[in-house]
Design a protein around this motif. Structure first.
Motif, PDB file in Angstrom:
ATOM      1  N   ALA A 222     -36.719  30.651 -41.875  1.00 24.69           N
ATOM      2  CA  ALA A 222     -36.827  29.372 -42.580  1.00 24.69           C
ATOM      3  C   ALA A 222     -38.188  28.713 -42.419  1.00 24.69           C
ATOM      4  O   ALA A 222     -38.530  27.823 -43.202  1.00 24.69           O
ATOM      5  N   GLY A 223     -38.952  29.080 -41.401  1.00 24.01           N
ATOM      6  CA  GLY A 223     -40.245  28.436 -41.206  1.00 24.01           C
ATOM      7  C   GLY A 223     -40.778  28.667 -39.807  1.00 24.01           C
ATOM      8  O   GLY A 223     -40.306  29.529 -39.064  1.00 24.01           O
ATOM      9  N   VAL A 224     -41.765  27.830 -39.458  1.00 26.53           N
ATOM     10  CA  VAL A 224     -42.451  27.891 -38.168  1.00 26.53           C
ATOM     11  C   VAL A 224     -41.813  26.870 -37.233  1.00 26.53           C
ATOM     12  O   VAL A 224     -41.474  25.768 -37.659  1.00 26.53           O
ATOM     13  N   THR A 225     -41.644  27.213 -35.974  1.00 25.33           N
ATOM     14  CA  THR A 225     -41.107  26.252 -35.023  1.00 25.33           C
ATOM     15  C   THR A 225     -41.816  26.356 -33.687  1.00 25.33           C
ATOM     16  O   THR A 225     -42.457  27.356 -33.383  1.00 25.33           O
ATOM     17  N   VAL A 226     -41.690  25.287 -32.900  1.00 23.88           N
ATOM     18  CA  VAL A 226     -42.199  25.264 -31.529  1.00 23.88           C
ATOM     19  C   VAL A 226     -41.020  25.518 -30.604  1.00 23.88           C
ATOM     20  O   VAL A 226     -40.014  24.808 -30.666  1.00 23.88           O
ATOM     21  N   VAL A 227     -41.138  26.535 -29.762  1.00 23.01           N
ATOM     22  CA  VAL A 227     -40.016  26.949 -28.929  1.00 23.01           C
ATOM     23  C   VAL A 227     -40.523  27.350 -27.550  1.00 23.01           C
ATOM     24  O   VAL A 227     -41.683  27.736 -27.394  1.00 23.01           O
ATOM     25  N   SER A 228     -39.666  27.247 -26.560  1.00 21.45           N
ATOM     26  CA  SER A 228     -40.012  27.697 -25.216  1.00 21.45           C
ATOM     27  C   SER A 228     -40.308  29.195 -25.234  1.00 21.45           C
ATOM     28  O   SER A 228     -39.554  29.986 -25.800  1.00 21.45           O
ATOM     29  N   ARG A 229     -41.417  29.587 -24.578  1.00 22.28           N
ATOM     30  CA  ARG A 229     -41.727  31.016 -24.485  1.00 22.28           C
ATOM     31  C   ARG A 229     -40.575  31.766 -23.806  1.00 22.28           C
ATOM     32  O   ARG A 229     -40.254  32.901 -24.171  1.00 22.28           O
ATOM     33  N   LEU A 230     -39.953  31.114 -22.828  1.00 23.32           N
ATOM     34  CA  LEU A 230     -38.839  31.729 -22.123  1.00 23.32           C
ATOM     35  C   LEU A 230     -37.664  31.968 -23.054  1.00 23.32           C
ATOM     36  O   LEU A 230     -37.059  33.050 -23.057  1.00 23.32           O
ATOM     37  N   LEU A 231     -37.316  30.982 -23.857  1.00 23.37           N
ATOM     38  CA  LEU A 231     -36.208  31.115 -24.792  1.00 23.37           C
ATOM     39  C   LEU A 231     -36.491  32.194 -25.827  1.00 23.37           C
ATOM     40  O   LEU A 231     -35.617  32.963 -26.209  1.00 23.37           O
ATOM     41  N   ALA A 232     -37.745  32.274 -26.283  1.00 25.86           N
ATOM     42  CA  ALA A 232     -38.103  33.211 -27.349  1.00 25.86           C
ATOM     43  C   ALA A 232     -38.354  34.629 -26.850  1.00 25.86           C
ATOM     44  O   ALA A 232     -38.462  35.550 -27.659  1.00 25.86           O
ATOM     45  N   ALA A 233     -38.427  34.820 -25.535  1.00 32.09           N
ATOM     46  CA  ALA A 233     -38.853  36.116 -24.991  1.00 32.09           C
ATOM     47  C   ALA A 233     -38.061  37.306 -25.545  1.00 32.09           C
ATOM     48  O   ALA A 233     -38.669  38.312 -25.942  1.00 32.09           O
ATOM     49  N   PRO A 234     -36.703  37.268 -25.602  1.00 30.84           N
ATOM     50  CA  PRO A 234     -35.978  38.440 -26.126  1.00 30.84           C
ATOM     51  C   PRO A 234     -36.327  38.746 -27.579  1.00 30.84           C
ATOM     52  O   PRO A 234     -36.460  39.909 -27.962  1.00 30.84           O
ATOM     53  N   GLN A 235     -36.472  37.687 -28.404  1.00 28.72           N
ATOM     54  CA  GLN A 235     -36.782  37.908 -29.815  1.00 28.72           C
ATOM     55  C   GLN A 235     -38.247  38.334 -30.017  1.00 28.72           C
ATOM     56  O   GLN A 235     -38.552  39.091 -30.935  1.00 28.72           O
ATOM     57  N   LEU A 236     -39.131  37.845 -29.178  1.00 29.02           N
ATOM     58  CA  LEU A 236     -40.517  38.322 -29.238  1.00 29.02           C
ATOM     59  C   LEU A 236     -40.577  39.805 -28.863  1.00 29.02           C
ATOM     60  O   LEU A 236     -41.348  40.577 -29.443  1.00 29.02           O
ATOM     61  N   ALA A 237     -39.742  40.195 -27.903  1.00 32.42           N
ATOM     62  CA  ALA A 237     -39.738  41.587 -27.451  1.00 32.42           C
ATOM     63  C   ALA A 237     -39.175  42.530 -28.512  1.00 32.42           C
ATOM     64  O   ALA A 237     -39.678  43.651 -28.689  1.00 32.42           O
ATOM     65  N   ASN A 238     -38.125  42.084 -29.246  1.00 24.44           N
ATOM     66  CA  ASN A 238     -37.526  42.996 -30.228  1.00 24.44           C
ATOM     67  C   ASN A 238     -38.094  42.810 -31.633  1.00 24.44           C
ATOM     68  O   ASN A 238     -37.662  43.483 -32.578  1.00 24.44           O
TER      69      ASN A 238
ATOM     70  N   LEU B 164     -39.033  37.608 -33.740  1.00 20.82           N
ATOM     71  CA  LEU B 164     -39.986  36.507 -33.846  1.00 20.82           C
ATOM     72  C   LEU B 164     -41.371  37.009 -33.486  1.00 20.82           C
ATOM     73  O   LEU B 164     -41.527  37.969 -32.727  1.00 20.82           O
ATOM     74  N   VAL B 165     -42.365  36.310 -34.006  1.00 20.72           N
ATOM     75  CA  VAL B 165     -43.765  36.618 -33.725  1.00 20.72           C
ATOM     76  C   VAL B 165     -44.419  35.353 -33.183  1.00 20.72           C
ATOM     77  O   VAL B 165     -44.245  34.263 -33.753  1.00 20.72           O
ATOM     78  N   GLU B 166     -45.161  35.473 -32.080  1.00 15.28           N
ATOM     79  CA  GLU B 166     -45.919  34.332 -31.588  1.00 15.28           C
ATOM     80  C   GLU B 166     -47.166  34.143 -32.443  1.00 15.28           C
ATOM     81  O   GLU B 166     -47.948  35.077 -32.632  1.00 15.28           O
ATOM     82  N   LEU B 167     -47.339  32.946 -32.953  1.00 16.28           N
ATOM     83  CA  LEU B 167     -48.507  32.624 -33.761  1.00 16.28           C
ATOM     84  C   LEU B 167     -49.594  32.014 -32.882  1.00 16.28           C
ATOM     85  O   LEU B 167     -49.307  31.267 -31.948  1.00 16.28           O
ATOM     86  N   LEU B 168     -50.827  32.336 -33.187  1.00 11.88           N
ATOM     87  CA  LEU B 168     -51.982  31.758 -32.495  1.00 11.88           C
ATOM     88  C   LEU B 168     -51.877  31.923 -30.977  1.00 11.88           C
ATOM     89  O   LEU B 168     -51.855  30.934 -30.238  1.00 11.88           O
ATOM     90  N   PRO B 169     -51.796  33.156 -30.486  1.00 15.10           N
ATOM     91  CA  PRO B 169     -51.775  33.362 -29.033  1.00 15.10           C
ATOM     92  C   PRO B 169     -52.965  32.665 -28.374  1.00 15.10           C
ATOM     93  O   PRO B 169     -54.081  32.711 -28.882  1.00 15.10           O
ATOM     94  N   GLY B 170     -52.708  32.033 -27.265  1.00 16.56           N
ATOM     95  CA  GLY B 170     -53.758  31.259 -26.603  1.00 16.56           C
ATOM     96  C   GLY B 170     -53.685  29.780 -26.924  1.00 16.56           C
ATOM     97  O   GLY B 170     -54.324  28.968 -26.249  1.00 16.56           O
ATOM     98  N   TRP B 171     -52.874  29.407 -27.938  1.00 17.89           N
ATOM     99  CA  TRP B 171     -52.640  28.004 -28.285  1.00 17.89           C
ATOM    100  C   TRP B 171     -51.202  27.650 -27.946  1.00 17.89           C
ATOM    101  O   TRP B 171     -50.282  28.444 -28.173  1.00 17.89           O
ATOM    102  N   ILE B 172     -50.980  26.457 -27.404  1.00 15.07           N
ATOM    103  CA  ILE B 172     -49.635  25.989 -27.066  1.00 15.07           C
ATOM    104  C   ILE B 172     -49.454  24.559 -27.575  1.00 15.07           C
ATOM    105  O   ILE B 172     -50.439  23.856 -27.837  1.00 15.07           O
TER     106      ILE B 172
END
Length: 308
Positions: A240-256, A259-267
């Motif tokens: 549905a779009g872009v969201t701000v989420v805890s890296r910890l919460l997103a970790a399983p989806q980032l791994a599989n 989800l994709v982390e946008l702008l690594p190095g920016w928080i």
């Protein structure tokens, strides 16, 4: 009159929000609950509860009495727990409060491990989007707060993490993957109302994780606003779009790859998870056991997120 039973019934009526709910929770008849509260008020010579056909509210005397009752019942339960022969024999109920996402994805998966350690100590978990406002009501509270948290509570940090920007691959396939903060401007945003700028803001504020340079404030197209992180998180996974989420919460989806982390190095910011308690004095054994349990399991922090 059994004053201790009357105190427990009074506390339960307040916690459950009514006589009928308290009678079900205590497995007493509604008439017995009404009688016990009436006997207690007559004994004290004051009204503790204001009753109407639509709601129940504490009187000022009831509010003061409830605070004392909670302390007395905690002391009674503590005395019974300390009479047990070992820590494993801790008994009773531990009352906890946490935000819904922490209750579902952090506490619930740990219940089995807790039960293996303390089979006679039940957990009673209440969820609230703002648990820091209710610390005094519970044995322990889990608080997920941003930097600068300065509340008048007794709290112990468990870990610190980052809020990052994420989106699903199919959303990025439609809208493109930004390589700079400026390229993120105009994208569809899924946000919480208390993020930077307040509930009516259409801006996303980011900064470099290493603290270098100036923050970036981006005008976004807000397509979804929700008070619950889980709603935004699942909408993001669905594309549905872009969201701000805890890296910890997103970790399983980032791994599989969901989800994709946008702008690594920016928080967006950093946060800390605290476990809080009402007071430092006379902390019940069950509360100490729970805090120690969280600190042990927190050494290998994991949120259990179902696969997409």
């Amino acid at each position: 009159m059994d004053r201790l039973q009357s105190m427990r019934v009074f506390e339960k009526v307040v916690d459950e929000g009514g006589f009928a709910a308290a009678s079900r929770a205590l497995e007493l008849s509604p008439a017995a609950v009404t009688r016990l509260i009436g006997d207690l008020e007559r004994h004290l010579g004051t009204r503790l509860l204001q009753r109407t056909t639509r709601r129940l509210a504490l009187t000022s005397a009831g509010e003061a009495y409830l605070a004392r009752v909670r302390a007395i019942l905690h002391d009674v339960d503590e005395a019974e727990a300390e009479a047990a022969s070992s820590t494993r024999d801790l008994r009773g109920t531990l009352r906890l409060i946490a935000a819904p996402v922490l209750a579902a994805y952090f506490l619930a998966p740990r219940v089995r491990q807790w039960r293996d350690l303390y089979p006679h100590l039940a957990l009673d978990i209440t969820t609230d989007l703002m648990p820091q406002a209710r610390v005094e009501e519970f044995d322990a509270s889990l608080l997920l707060v941003d930097e600068g948290f300065d509340a008048n509570v007794v709290a112990r940090p468990l870990w610190t993490g980052e809020w990052i920007v994420c989106a699903a691959p199919d959303y990025l396939a439609r809208r493109g993957t930004p390589a700079t903060p400026q390229e993120l401007a105009g994208h569809d945003l899924l946000r919480q109302p208390w993020q930077a700028g307040g509930p009516h803001s259409h801006k996303l504020r980011l900064r470099r994780a290493d603290g270098a340079g100036e923050p970036a404030e981006l005008a976004m197209n807000v397509v979804l606003q929700a008070t619950t992180i889980d709603v935004l998180y699942r909408a993001a996974i669905a594309g549905a779009g872009v969201t701000v989420v805890s890296r910890l919460l997103a970790a399983p989806q980032l791994a599989n790859g969901s989800l994709v982390e946008l702008l690594p190095g920016w928080i967006s910011s950093r946060y800390t998870l605290y476990v809080a308690q009402p007071t430092r004095q006379l902390v019940p054994s069950r509360t100490r056991a729970f805090i120690d349990f969280l600190q042990r399991t927190g050494a290998d922090v994991e949120l259990s997120i179902p696969p997409r």
